[in-house]
Design an enzyme around this catalytic site. Structure first.
Site, PDB file in Angstrom:
ATOM      1  N   GLY A  82       0.812  -1.209   0.000  1.00 23.81           N
ATOM      2  CA  GLY A  82       0.000   0.000   0.000  1.00 23.81           C
ATOM      3  C   GLY A  82       0.846   1.261   0.000  1.00 23.81           C
ATOM      4  O   GLY A  82       2.000   1.255   0.447  1.00 23.81           O
ATOM      5  N   VAL A  83       0.271   2.329  -0.517  1.00 23.91           N
ATOM      6  CA  VAL A  83       0.913   3.640  -0.525  1.00 23.91           C
ATOM      7  C   VAL A  83       0.018   4.609   0.222  1.00 23.91           C
ATOM      8  O   VAL A  83      -1.195   4.663  -0.021  1.00 23.91           O
ATOM      9  CB  VAL A  83       1.165   4.144  -1.966  1.00 23.91           C
ATOM     10  CG1 VAL A  83       1.749   5.559  -1.947  1.00 23.91           C
ATOM     11  CG2 VAL A  83       2.096   3.193  -2.708  1.00 23.91           C
ATOM     12  N   GLY A  91       6.535   7.470  -7.176  1.00 26.34           N
ATOM     13  CA  GLY A  91       7.643   6.529  -7.177  1.00 26.34           C
ATOM     14  C   GLY A  91       7.733   5.635  -5.956  1.00 26.34           C
ATOM     15  O   GLY A  91       8.683   4.843  -5.831  1.00 26.34           O
ATOM     16  N   VAL A  92       6.751   5.711  -5.050  1.00 27.15           N
ATOM     17  CA  VAL A  92       6.814   4.919  -3.821  1.00 27.15           C
ATOM     18  C   VAL A  92       6.715   3.427  -4.133  1.00 27.15           C
ATOM     19  O   VAL A  92       7.504   2.613  -3.622  1.00 27.15           O
ATOM     20  CB  VAL A  92       5.707   5.349  -2.836  1.00 27.15           C
ATOM     21  CG1 VAL A  92       5.716   4.465  -1.594  1.00 27.15           C
ATOM     22  CG2 VAL A  92       5.882   6.814  -2.448  1.00 27.15           C
ATOM     23  N   LEU A  93       5.728   3.034  -4.935  1.00 26.94           N
ATOM     24  CA  LEU A  93       5.557   1.626  -5.254  1.00 26.94           C
ATOM     25  C   LEU A  93       6.756   1.089  -6.027  1.00 26.94           C
ATOM     26  O   LEU A  93       7.197  -0.044  -5.802  1.00 26.94           O
ATOM     27  CB  LEU A  93       4.268   1.413  -6.054  1.00 26.94           C
ATOM     28  CG  LEU A  93       3.928  -0.041  -6.402  1.00 26.94           C
ATOM     29  CD1 LEU A  93       3.816  -0.899  -5.143  1.00 26.94           C
ATOM     30  CD2 LEU A  93       2.639  -0.121  -7.208  1.00 26.94           C
ATOM     31  N   SER A 117      -4.844  -5.645  -6.559  1.00 23.98           N
ATOM     32  CA  SER A 117      -6.046  -4.877  -6.250  1.00 23.98           C
ATOM     33  C   SER A 117      -6.577  -4.181  -7.495  1.00 23.98           C
ATOM     34  O   SER A 117      -7.778  -3.974  -7.634  1.00 23.98           O
ATOM     35  CB  SER A 117      -5.746  -3.850  -5.152  1.00 23.98           C
ATOM     36  OG  SER A 117      -4.687  -2.992  -5.541  1.00 23.98           O
ATOM     37  N   TYR A 122       0.673  -4.107 -11.879  1.00 22.53           N
ATOM     38  CA  TYR A 122       1.901  -4.870 -11.664  1.00 22.53           C
ATOM     39  C   TYR A 122       2.590  -5.365 -12.924  1.00 22.53           C
ATOM     40  O   TYR A 122       3.706  -5.878 -12.854  1.00 22.53           O
ATOM     41  CB  TYR A 122       1.612  -6.042 -10.718  1.00 22.53           C
ATOM     42  CG  TYR A 122       1.338  -5.560  -9.305  1.00 22.53           C
ATOM     43  CD1 TYR A 122       2.383  -5.199  -8.463  1.00 22.53           C
ATOM     44  CD2 TYR A 122       0.034  -5.412  -8.844  1.00 22.53           C
ATOM     45  CE1 TYR A 122       2.139  -4.728  -7.189  1.00 22.53           C
ATOM     46  CE2 TYR A 122      -0.222  -4.941  -7.562  1.00 22.53           C
ATOM     47  CZ  TYR A 122       0.831  -4.595  -6.737  1.00 22.53           C
ATOM     48  OH  TYR A 122       0.591  -4.119  -5.478  1.00 22.53           O
ATOM     49  N   PHE A 398      -3.959 -14.294  -0.225  1.00 23.40           N
ATOM     50  CA  PHE A 398      -2.828 -13.880   0.601  1.00 23.40           C
ATOM     51  C   PHE A 398      -2.496 -12.421   0.317  1.00 23.40           C
ATOM     52  O   PHE A 398      -3.037 -11.833  -0.595  1.00 23.40           O
ATOM     53  CB  PHE A 398      -1.593 -14.757   0.391  1.00 23.40           C
ATOM     54  CG  PHE A 398      -1.137 -14.893  -1.049  1.00 23.40           C
ATOM     55  CD1 PHE A 398      -0.245 -13.975  -1.586  1.00 23.40           C
ATOM     56  CD2 PHE A 398      -1.613 -15.907  -1.855  1.00 23.40           C
ATOM     57  CE1 PHE A 398       0.190 -14.095  -2.902  1.00 23.40           C
ATOM     58  CE2 PHE A 398      -1.181 -16.047  -3.177  1.00 23.40           C
ATOM     59  CZ  PHE A 398      -0.288 -15.135  -3.687  1.00 23.40           C
TER      60      PHE A 398
END
Length: 398
Positions: A82-83, A91-93, A117, A122, A398
């Site tokens: 999560g961000v 750019g966090v992910l 999600s 991805y 998961f």
């Protein structure tokens, strides 16, 4: 945005990890956080920091995945990604994925898997849509064909925790021949407790048979016409077709239940072919597990193949450049090696991942323009080799 740093967290930072994830999914009430906290000790947690502030989080479970040919290998079950609101699209992910995949490579873990999600996220990190889920719905008391063998041994209702030894053993036996299934252990039970604890959700029930088990829950309802209970199957595991049929009949034959739904059924779920009227089964196919080949060489040598092939693959991997280049796959010799020979097929690592469990064939991906045949005949040969006898699936979230 300051300088982003992604690193592994220590125990003292678990509560902050939980808060960041809760905020990212708008599940940050105290009840939500209390439900999430017991999960974090079961994962390898990472945090992304903007100076001193944690703005992103993610982790992975260490488990194994069943592969074609009754093989298995270690896999990182990526989760709790999560961000923090207010820090998205900065750019966090990317920083999180970079740190996680680098760490998995250093730890010699060849595969990473996740549930997405959002479907568009991805692929840019090399994950491919490797399996599909069947959102299956059946009417209560629906009829089976007369030639379906139903094991006559009794099905018992039992407390889920009391049934855990049998559940683990039965799942391990069945998983050997079901590509995409992951291991069940204490981390799996902790995840199931978390899902059980969601507000308003009915408790889990367990039906145990000598040849398998079913985990399910029931939501009661009454209308002017009488009972209208709805059952949700969480998972069903069986050693053989007759045990599978016995568990299905146990679930379908509750007098008060009008509909049985199963959101994580396989797209080749046997119960559909047991019905007198197959149209009684409403089915909707959605994406399931997304897979990442962290190490192309190790991943390709970990599974068996349906046919012999000797093919040179030109693999593109912009995010993990150690996988980039030409790889010669020789299934008869169980060998994968770098080569300077001319490529016969060209594809992205995400598309190789999509075909890895047999969920999509290389022919299907080529028809979508995602695989290029550079030498005639190479596509058919490689597609046949990578295919599987059973559709991959994963009954566990998961």
């Amino acid at each position: 945005m300051g300088n982003l740093e992604a690193r592994r967290l220590d125990d003292s930072e678990h509560d902050e990890f939980t808060s960041v994830f809760g905020a990212a999914f708008l599940e940050d009430s105290e009840a939500d956080l209390a439900r999430l906290r017991p999960i974090v000790p079961h994962v390898t947690p990472l945090g992304v920091f903007d100076d001193a502030e944690m703005v992103g989080c993610g982790g992975h479970y260490s488990t194994y995945m069943s592969l074609p040919g009754a093989r298995s290998c270690p896999v990182a079950g990526v989760t709790l990604v999560g961000v923090k609101p207010g820090h998205r699209r900065r750019g966090v992910l990317t920083a999180l994925m970079r740190a996680q995949l680098d760490g998995l490579r250093d730890a010699d873990v060849p595969l990473a898997a996740l549930y997405a999600s959002e479907g568009a996220i991805y692929g840019r990190f090399g994950y491919g849509m490797a399996s599909f889920e069947n959102h299956l719905s059946l009417p209560g008391r629906v009829a089976f064909r007369g030639d379906v063998e139903v094991d006559e041994r009794p099905v018992r209702e039992i407390d889920l925790d009391e049934a855990l030894p049998a559940i683990y053993a039965q799942h391990a036996r069945a998983a050997a021949n079901r590509p995409g299934w992951i291991g069940r252990d204490s981390a799996w039970r902790a995840r199931e407790r978390m899902r059980q604890a969601r507000a308003g959700r009915a408790p889990y029930r367990c039906a145990l048979h000598d040849g398998g088990h079913a985990i399910y829950r029931v939501s009661p309802d009454w209308t002017e016409r009488g009972p209208d209970y709805r059952m949700e199957v969480v998972s069903l595991v069986a050693d053989d077709p007759a045990s599978y049929a016995a568990l299905c009949r146990h679930l379908l034959d509750f007098d008060l239940v009008s509909e049985v739904t199963w959101r994580k059924a396989a797209i080749d779920e046997p119960v559909v072919r047991m019905l007198v009227d197959p149209r009684a089964a409403a089915q909707r196919v959605v994406d399931g597990v997304w897979l990442r080949l962290v190490d192309v060489e190790a991943a390709l040598t970990s599974r068996d193949y349906l046919a012999d092939v000797d093919v040179v693959l030109e693999v593109r991997d912009a995010f993990c450049p150690w996988n980039e280049g030409r790889w010669r796959l020789r299934t008869r010799a169980s060998a994968v090696e770098r080569t300077s020979e001319p490529a016969q097929l060209a594809l992205d690592v995400a598309d190789l991942a999509a075909a890895y469990l047999g969920g999509s064939t290389l022919h299907q991906l080529a028809a979508a323009g995602r695989v290029r045949e550079l030498e005639p005949g190479a596509l058919t040969a490689a597609s046949r080799a990578l295919a599987g006898d059973r559709a991959p699936s994963c009954p566990d979230a998961f």
